[in-house]
Design an enzyme around this catalytic site. Structure first.
Site, short mmCIF file in Angstrom:
data_model
loop_
_atom_site.label_atom_id
_atom_site.label_comp_id
_atom_site.label_asym_id
_atom_site.label_seq_id
_atom_site.Cartn_x
_atom_site.Cartn_y
_atom_site.Cartn_z
CG ASP A 177 28.53 -31.17 -46.36
OD1 ASP A 177 28.67 -31.71 -47.48
OD2 ASP A 177 27.83 -30.14 -46.20
CE1 TYR B 210 32.67 -36.65 -54.22
CE2 TYR B 210 30.73 -35.97 -52.96
CZ TYR B 210 32.06 -35.78 -53.32
OH TYR B 210 32.76 -34.73 -52.79
P1 NAD Z 1 36.45 -31.00 -59.53
O1 NAD Z 1 35.69 -32.18 -60.07
O2 NAD Z 1 36.15 -29.64 -60.04
O3 NAD Z 1 38.02 -31.25 -59.75
C1 NAD Z 1 38.62 -32.49 -59.53
C2 NAD Z 1 40.03 -32.45 -60.13
O4 NAD Z 1 40.67 -33.70 -59.86
C3 NAD Z 1 40.03 -32.25 -61.66
O5 NAD Z 1 41.00 -31.31 -62.03
C4 NAD Z 1 40.39 -33.64 -62.18
O6 NAD Z 1 41.09 -33.60 -63.43
C5 NAD Z 1 41.27 -34.18 -61.07
N1 NAD Z 1 41.30 -35.64 -61.02
C6 NAD Z 1 40.23 -36.49 -61.08
N2 NAD Z 1 40.65 -37.75 -61.04
C7 NAD Z 1 42.01 -37.72 -60.92
C8 NAD Z 1 43.02 -38.71 -60.81
N3 NAD Z 1 42.71 -40.01 -60.81
N4 NAD Z 1 44.30 -38.32 -60.68
C9 NAD Z 1 44.62 -36.98 -60.68
N5 NAD Z 1 43.72 -36.01 -60.81
C10 NAD Z 1 42.42 -36.37 -60.91
O7 NAD Z 1 36.28 -31.09 -57.95
P2 NAD Z 1 36.15 -29.91 -56.88
O8 NAD Z 1 34.75 -29.49 -56.81
O9 NAD Z 1 37.21 -28.93 -57.13
O10 NAD Z 1 36.47 -30.73 -55.54
C11 NAD Z 1 37.79 -30.86 -55.07
C12 NAD Z 1 37.78 -31.72 -53.82
O11 NAD Z 1 36.97 -31.12 -52.83
C13 NAD Z 1 37.22 -33.12 -54.04
O12 NAD Z 1 37.98 -34.02 -53.28
C14 NAD Z 1 35.79 -33.04 -53.51
O13 NAD Z 1 35.36 -34.28 -53.03
C15 NAD Z 1 35.98 -32.03 -52.39
N6 NAD Z 1 34.77 -31.25 -52.08
C16 NAD Z 1 34.16 -30.48 -53.04
C17 NAD Z 1 33.04 -29.70 -52.72
C18 NAD Z 1 32.35 -28.85 -53.74
O14 NAD Z 1 31.33 -28.25 -53.41
N7 NAD Z 1 32.84 -28.72 -54.95
C19 NAD Z 1 32.54 -29.73 -51.42
C20 NAD Z 1 33.17 -30.54 -50.46
C21 NAD Z 1 34.29 -31.28 -50.80
O1 TDX Z 2 20.45 -29.94 -62.21
C1 TDX Z 2 20.48 -29.98 -60.96
N1 TDX Z 2 19.32 -29.75 -60.27
C2 TDX Z 2 19.24 -29.80 -58.91
O2 TDX Z 2 18.17 -29.60 -58.34
C3 TDX Z 2 21.67 -30.24 -60.21
C4 TDX Z 2 22.97 -30.48 -60.91
C5 TDX Z 2 21.58 -30.27 -58.83
N2 TDX Z 2 20.40 -30.08 -58.21
C6 TDX Z 2 20.35 -30.13 -56.71
C7 TDX Z 2 20.96 -31.37 -56.09
C8 TDX Z 2 21.51 -30.86 -54.77
O3 TDX Z 2 20.49 -30.86 -53.79
O4 TDX Z 2 21.14 -29.04 -56.23
C9 TDX Z 2 21.89 -29.41 -55.07
C10 TDX Z 2 23.36 -29.22 -55.34
O5 TDX Z 2 23.74 -30.18 -56.31
P1 TDX Z 2 25.24 -30.30 -56.85
O6 TDX Z 2 25.70 -28.97 -57.32
O7 TDX Z 2 25.30 -31.47 -57.77
O8 TDX Z 2 26.03 -30.57 -55.49
P2 TDX Z 2 25.89 -31.71 -54.39
O9 TDX Z 2 25.28 -32.94 -54.90
O10 TDX Z 2 25.24 -31.08 -53.17
O11 TDX Z 2 27.45 -31.99 -54.09
C11 TDX Z 2 28.40 -30.91 -54.05
O12 TDX Z 2 28.69 -30.52 -52.74
C12 TDX Z 2 29.37 -31.42 -51.94
C13 TDX Z 2 29.69 -31.29 -54.75
O13 TDX Z 2 29.39 -31.70 -56.07
C14 TDX Z 2 30.42 -32.36 -54.01
O14 TDX Z 2 31.67 -32.63 -54.62
C15 TDX Z 2 30.62 -31.93 -52.61
O15 TDX Z 2 31.20 -32.95 -51.86
#
Ligand code: NAD
Ligand code: TDX
Length: 362
Positions: A137, A161
């Site tokens: 999002d 990002y």
């Molecule tokens: P993460 O950072 O935990 O995992 C990413 C994985 O991708 C890792 O295992 C890493 O080794 C692998 N990777 C990174 N670069 C690579 C490359 N060049 N080739 C192959 N593998 C590679 O991420 P996540 O939180 O699990 O997110 C997964 C997906 O979901 C991402 O595309 C992220 O943008 C999306 N997403 C995450 C969130 C969230 O809250 N975590 C929310 C919305 C969307």
């Molecule tokens: O130390 C911290 N203190 C703090 O206040 C960290 C690490 C984060 N924050 C705040 C920043 C954001 O408002 O908390 C909120 C959540 O932060 P993150 O966990 O870093 O997530 P965010 O930046 O919202 O992004 C996450 O959700 C969308 C994922 O990392 C992304 O991959 C995804 O796309």
């Protein structure tokens, strides 16, 4: 869909990827999964160690930017669908070093699209092939105090990002409109649950609270995220993969908006309960308001009407009880925590928090 399908999952050793692989092998026992992951700092094969000897699961250690490797995988295997999760995913890291985000999230996605398109064409363009691109999002930028993101919200990313994910989304759509590749895109809100790398808010705060370390809240703590439990997200991904319409986008939200400071306070209360900390020694005293994240989006909230009405999805977990389960998971998996907090993790903590001067919460 076919009983026996082979799915290429990218980024399956990360947080959502490893939860998704586990979910898929449980829900679709006849399917095979090839997990392509470069094992960056965020990738941990131990997340899926229980499937090591399972013949339905193949792990390939490699980079999505490696065109030759992708060509080999698509030549050697008949891939029925791609679920693309591999990415650099941490906003704060993108502020310190944006170019890896451009490389993996933009170039890597395009390389994968190229390889998938070539194989899809060679196989006579099967109608049931899918390329599911997992996005965020954050591509929509920031909401004010009211309103929701929908699939029609214009793109307006704030961080390197989210700009890289936005670019990837555009390329995925272009491969559909220009070449006809059957893609589906999901844009989801913040996930939480087991196996999340402890650089993100929820696991970082759980571990710091348990260890009596400072809880660094950016700005005034009033930024709002719409929290989605990772299992609910996995369920949405499988539904979109099987029943989503090619070319379509689905916004997926937990329906659970929370200000960061409230999330941190919940975590403090839960950790205090688990560790038997009395009120005077509550983890709340560890909260520190520190310098804000540059370009920090104020609020995210998703209107999931489309995926609810068209595909029948809805989140099953409520925030407080799923957060409570998540707290238990981190407290019970100290081996996992120790294994991911390597020297490079400590280096990151020093880089991100070293220069943020804090003030106490009271
Ligand atoms: P993460 O950072 O935990 O995992 C990413 C994985 O991708 C890792 O295992 C890493 O080794 C692998 N990777 C990174 N670069 C690579 C490359 N060049 N080739 C192959 N593998 C590679 O991420 P996540 O939180 O699990 O997110 C997964 C997906 O979901 C991402 O595309 C992220 O943008 C999306 N997403 C995450 C969130 C969230 O809250 N975590 C929310 C919305 C969307
Ligand atoms: O130390 C911290 N203190 C703090 O206040 C960290 C690490 C984060 N924050 C705040 C920043 C954001 O408002 O908390 C909120 C959540 O932060 P993150 O966990 O870093 O997530 P965010 O930046 O919202 O992004 C996450 O959700 C969308 C994922 O990392 C992304 O991959 C995804 O796309």
């Amino acid at each position: 869909m076919d009983e026996k399908r082979t799915i290429l999952v990218t980024g399956g050793c990360g947080f959502i990827g490893s939860n998704f692989v586990r979910y898929l092998l449980g829900k679709r026992p006849g399917w095979r999964i090839i997990n392509l992951d470069a094992l960056t700092y965020a990738g941990n094969p131990a997340n899926l160690a229980d499937f090591k000897d399972d013949e339905r699961y193949i792990f390939v250690n490699g980079d999505i930017c490696d065109a030759a490797l992708l060509a080999d995988i698509f030549m050697e295997q008949t891939i029925d669908a791609v679920v693309h999760l591999a990415a650099e995913s941490h906003v704060d890291r993108s502020i310190h070093g944006p170019m890896t985000f451009v490389k993996t999230n933009v170039e890597g996605t395009c390389r994968l699209l190229e390889a998938a398109l070539k194989s899809w064409r060679q196989r006579g363009e099967p109608e049931d092939f899918r390329f599911l691109h997992v996005s965020t999002d954050e591509v929509f930028g920031s909401l004010g105090p009211r309103g929701f993101f929908t699939e029609a919200t214009p793109y307006d990313p704030s961080s390197p990002y989210s700009a890289s994910k936005a670019a990837a989304d555009h390329f995925v759509r272009a491969w559909n409109r220009t070449y006809g590749l059957p893609v589906v895109i999901t844009n989801c809100s913040n996930n939480y649950g087991p196996y999340q790398f402890p650089e993100k808010l929820i696991p970082l705060m759980i571990l710091n609270a348990a260890e009596g370390k400072e809880l660094p809240v950016y700005g005034d703590g009033n930024n709002v995220r719409d929290w989605l439990y990772v299992d609910d997200h996995c369920k949405a991904l499988l539904l979109v993969l099987e029943t989503g319409r090619p070319g379509r986008t689905y916004a997926v939200g937990g329906g659970s908006q929370q200000a960061n400071i409230d999330v941190v306070r919940h975590i403090c209360r839960m950790v205090d309960e688990r560790l038997g900390r009395p009120e005077g020694k509550s983890s709340q005293r560890l909260i520190k308001f520190v310098a804000d994240r540059p370009g920090h989006d104020l609020r995210y909230a998703i209107d999931s009407t489309r995926i609810r009405n068209e595909l029948g999805w809805r989140p099953e977990h409520d925030f407080v009880s799923a957060l409570s389960k998540t707290v238990d998971w981190y407290l019970e998996h100290s081996d996992w925590v120790d294994s991911v907090r390597s020297g490079s993790y400590r280096q990151w903590i020093a880089t991100n928090y070293g220069k943020r001067v804090g003030k106490n919460s009271n």
